[in-house]
Design a protein around this motif. Structure first.
Motif, short mmCIF file in Angstrom:
data_model
loop_
_atom_site.label_atom_id
_atom_site.label_comp_id
_atom_site.label_asym_id
_atom_site.label_seq_id
_atom_site.Cartn_x
_atom_site.Cartn_y
_atom_site.Cartn_z
N MET A 42 -10.63 -0.57 4.16
CA MET A 42 -9.48 -0.28 3.39
C MET A 42 -8.50 0.47 4.14
O MET A 42 -8.80 1.09 5.35
CB MET A 42 -9.99 0.94 2.25
N PHE B 57 -4.07 11.51 1.74
CA PHE B 57 -3.71 12.57 1.01
C PHE B 57 -2.75 13.52 1.59
O PHE B 57 -2.78 13.78 2.75
CB PHE B 57 -4.83 13.22 0.30
N GLU B 58 -1.76 13.76 0.55
CA GLU B 58 -0.53 14.70 1.12
C GLU B 58 -1.02 15.92 1.89
O GLU B 58 -2.05 16.50 1.40
CB GLU B 58 0.04 15.36 -0.30
N ALA C 200 -2.79 15.64 4.80
CA ALA C 200 -3.60 15.21 5.94
C ALA C 200 -3.08 15.06 7.50
O ALA C 200 -3.72 15.12 8.34
CB ALA C 200 -4.21 13.82 5.38
N LYS D 162 3.40 6.44 2.29
CA LYS D 162 3.58 8.02 2.32
C LYS D 162 3.06 8.62 3.42
O LYS D 162 3.48 9.66 4.05
CB LYS D 162 2.83 8.47 1.21
N HIS E 237 -5.92 3.29 7.19
CA HIS E 237 -7.04 3.54 8.03
C HIS E 237 -6.39 4.09 9.37
O HIS E 237 -5.47 3.25 9.86
CB HIS E 237 -8.05 2.44 8.14
N GLN F 50 -11.53 8.63 13.44
CA GLN F 50 -10.76 7.61 12.54
C GLN F 50 -10.88 8.29 11.26
O GLN F 50 -11.82 9.04 10.90
CB GLN F 50 -11.51 6.46 12.49
N HIS F 51 -9.76 7.84 10.27
CA HIS F 51 -9.89 8.47 9.08
C HIS F 51 -9.42 7.23 7.88
O HIS F 51 -8.31 6.77 8.40
CB HIS F 51 -8.95 9.80 9.14
N THR F 52 -9.88 6.98 6.84
CA THR F 52 -9.57 6.22 5.82
C THR F 52 -8.88 6.93 4.79
O THR F 52 -9.06 8.21 4.74
CB THR F 52 -10.43 5.10 5.45
N SER F 53 -8.05 6.75 3.98
CA SER F 53 -7.17 7.26 2.84
C SER F 53 -6.16 8.09 3.68
O SER F 53 -6.15 8.61 4.31
CB SER F 53 -8.07 7.96 1.93
N CYS G 254 0.91 -1.18 0.08
CA CYS G 254 -0.01 -0.02 -0.16
C CYS G 254 0.85 1.29 0.14
O CYS G 254 1.58 1.62 0.96
CB CYS G 254 -0.71 -0.21 1.20
#
Lengths: 166, 554
Positions: free
Chosen positions: A127, A148-149, A151, A64, A130, A143-146, A59
């Motif tokens: 996914m 992005f630069e 975040a 990242k 997470h 909580q947070h999924t994904s 992943c």
């Protein structure tokens, strides 16, 4: 079908009060990088916040995100005392490569192995990446999924809020 | 009336003496829906007749878990109406495949219903689930885990495995039973708790029972498999190995031969801050182990033989993925990770990451059991094989080098080169096709416009004379952290030997993420390919249309 749904709804009703309680981390036995058993009840940080992030070698966004955490980790720890646990859901295809990679990347935080996704399932992670944020009492506050630069800044604002740091 | 009574009782219970426990009760869950609307696209070979009336495919699931102290229970609902293109037609259906209840203390854990489990590396037992592939071999039965003293874990399981929506009845598939014991020397003996050398040992045994209804062969009804493993770590070194053995188990997978199976997986690693290296070796010989000897598809596996090559993340690098050949293979893998320190000439201000990886998989060498019997003849011992001999037949080889670098506060880059050999005839069953020899290169560049706004650009090329020929791919992504993403991408098969198939596979995506919820919409074309996760692969046909993914956890 009805035979299933009725007890289910009854059960939900039965829990009507509990539904609004904040969640603890489920107690699941996973592994440390050197193969030892690790009970997730040990994920604590003596009253300070904890970031718990699910990732895997395949992943890219996960790595990242963890690279971004690692870059800021020293500063974050100094300011808020936050502790990071990164849980790898790599299975036996790639568990052997996790430790060399973690060291190769010079990640400073704790890395745990969840080779059959037991903790992933118990925490309802669909996914990855997470990421969970826990308060000083070990309750899940967000909580947070994904990933992005950038975040990580949003997440760190929340960490500061919990830690009571302006 | 009776239901009403239960209802009132439960309600009453919830408001009386159990108040404390109820305050501590928790409900968690997750949902996901993957849907696609298919449209005909004659240029890439999708006609009305291909879609055959099934304009929509929807795969969805929901999990709900209830926890009260040491007790927990859960259900899982799934609906594949109709399954997305590329999923097994047997997947079509809806219902509750999983229901379970469990009680856990420090000493004992009991689970009844459907559960997932793994012994060691999974060489003799692994039950798991992989949503993206539609793979689920969960066990429906009972599991007991005991931890009598620190460092000792004992597990016992029995049950039947999931086979899509087919109920277990009248012995229509086998029964699985297993025991596993793990002993952590350092955790068990107080004086060794902090010793520099650590040793963990484990043994497992699994037995499958399936009635012999074969008119021709006398088949073993009880097939047992045994495995032993150890993990030894000393300072910066770690050595792990597992050996598994299975008695003869004639099946559709091995052409009904009476040969025993064995498998060994070993790894040696060294690592310190900034540097890590690992070498892995594997041998597999006739080790497919399923709870129905009659099937040869991706289902009902009792064990799991991991492919050890690197799983690639970028689309063209992942175009030719390897899957373990359970009937026999010799594999090796080496990886080196190094971080060039900050402040050095090559390291720059932020350091530079380097990952070097090599893997190769060959066939094992098989010889005739006697002069008059050909190798792998049904109903015989099959073949003889020298444990240490490696066949000239290469299934797969991958050399790849990846460099990642943060250039400054604004720019980051990942560069990768890969050289690949892929025996498409064996791996994808395309008999007679020439093995794919490919060079792949890619760059992934991120530009940070502001703290929250970023652009990411990907450029990839795959160069080969075989299969579909050369490919180029580009992707541009704009993200507003932590919420929005917009992506346009194109894969162009400009080197396809068939001029009509020199097509663009473009997609446009938009996604929105809030906390643990994610919605993504994609419109465009999907090229034909293989998706592999965990050694199991699924062929994905070319498609065109609009797809949506909605996922949430709580």
């Amino acid at each position: 079908m009805k035979a299933v749904l009725f007890p289910l709804f009854s059960m939900l009703l039965f829990l009507n009060i509990g539904l609004f309680a904040q969640s603890d981390i489920p107690q699941v036995t996973i592994k440390t990088l050197d193969g030892k058993n690790f009970n997730t009840a040990e994920i604590t940080n003596s009253g300070k916040p904890v970031i718990l992030s699910f990732w895997a070698l395949w992943c890219k966004p996960c790595q990242k995100e963890l690279d971004a955490f690692n870059e800021n980790y020293a500063d974050w720890q100094e300011e808020t005392g936050v502790k990071i646990y990164a849980v790898s859901i790599d299975d036996s295809r790639s568990t052997a490569r996790v430790m060399p990679m973690v060291n190769g990347k010079s990640w400073e935080f704790e890395v745990l192995l969840d080779p059959n996704s037991d903790l992933k399932r118990a925490m309802n992670v669909n996914m990855i990446p997470h990421t969970f944020l826990l308060d000083g009492e070990g309750k899940i506050v967000s909580q947070h999924t994904s990933y992005f630069e950038g975040a990580e800044y949003e997440l760190y604002e929340k960490v500061k809020e919990i830690a009571g740091v302006k | 009336m009776r239901k009403l009574l239960i209802f009132v009782l439960l309600l009453g219970f919830s408001h009386s003496y159990a108040q404390d426990f109820i305050d501590k009760a928790q409900v968690n869950g997750s949902f996901q829906i993957d849907g696609q609307y298919y449209q005909p696209d004659n240029a890439i070979g999708i006609y009305d007749s291909t879609i055959d009336g099934r304009k929509m495919g929807v795969n969805g699931f929901g999990n709900i878990t209830y926890t009260l102290g040491k007790f927990s229970a859960g259900v899982r609902y799934e609906a594949f109406l109709t399954p997305l293109a590329g999923f097994d037609p047997l997947q079509e259906g809806n219902g509750f495949p999983n229901m379970w209840a469990s009680y856990q203390t420090d000493f004992i854990g009991v689970t009844v219903g459907n559960f997932y489990e793994q012994f060691g590396n999974g060489l003799v037992l692994r039950a798991y689930e992989e949503w993206t592939l539609g793979y689920d071999n969960s066990i429906n039965g009972m599991r007991i885990v005991l931890r009598p003293t620190p460092g000792i874990t004992l597990k016992g399981v029995y049950g039947t495995q999931r086979y899509y929506w087919q109920k277990f009845e009248n012995g229509n598939r086998g029964i699985v039973r297993g025991l596993d014991a793990e002993f952590d020397l350092n955790q068990s003996i107080k004086s060794l708790n902090d010793a520099p050398v650590r040793l963990i040992l484990g043994v497992s045994g699994v037995s499958k029972y399936q009635k012999d209804k074969d008119p021709l062969f006398n088949l073993p009804e009880n097939v047992s498999a045994l495995a032993g493993r150890m993990n030894l770590s000393a300072g910066k070194f770690n050595f792990a190995t597992e050996y598994a053995y299975k008695i003869n188990d004639p099946s559709a997978m091995n052409n009904f031969i009476y040969r025993e199976g064995q498998s060994i997986l070993s790894s040696l690693s060294y690592s310190q801050k900034g540097l890590g290296a690992v070498l892995q070796l594997k041998r597999v010989d006739n080790m497919s182990f399923k709870s129905d000897r009659g099937i040869d598809g991706n289902a009902l596996d009792i064990n799991f033989i991991p492919p050890i090559n690197r799983t690639h993340s970028y689309s063209l690098a992942a175009r030719y993925p390897y899957a373990t050949q359970p009937n026999g293979e010799m594999a090796m893998q080496f990886q080196l990770n190094y971080k060039i320190p900050k402040g050095s000439v090559l390291g720059g201000k932020y350091g530079t990451g380097i990952a070097l990886n090599f893997s190769q998989v060959n066939d094992i060498v098989r010889s005739q059991v006697n002069d008059s019997t050909l190798v792998n003849t049904q109903g015989t011992f099959g073949y003889n094989s020298d444990f240490f001999k490696v066949s000239d037949h290469i299934f797969f080889r991958d050399f790849n080098l990846e460099i990642d670098k943060k250039i400054n506060q604004k720019w980051k880059a990942v560069v990768q080169y890969m050289n690949l050999y892929y025996d498409i005839a064996t791996i994808e069953g395309h008999a007679g096709e020439e093995a794919v020899k490919a060079n792949i290169g890619l760059v992934d560049i991120t530009y940070k416009i502001t703290n929250r706004n970023s652009l990411r650009f990907e450029m990839q090329g795959l160069f080969t004379e075989q299969d579909d020929g050369d490919w180029a791919a580009a992707l541009l992504e704009y993200t507003i952290a932590p919420t929005w993403f917009f992506t346009i991408a194109d894969q162009y098969n400009y080197g396809n030997p068939d001029k009509d198939m020199q097509q663009h596979y473009y997609t446009v995506s938009v996604g929105y993420v809030k906390e643990a919820s994610r919605i993504a919409l994609t419109y465009g074309r999907q090229s034909e390919g293989v998706v592999c996760v965990g050694g199991v692969c699924r062929q994905v046909p070319a498609s065109s249309g609009l797809s949506i993914t909605l996922s949430t956890s709580f």
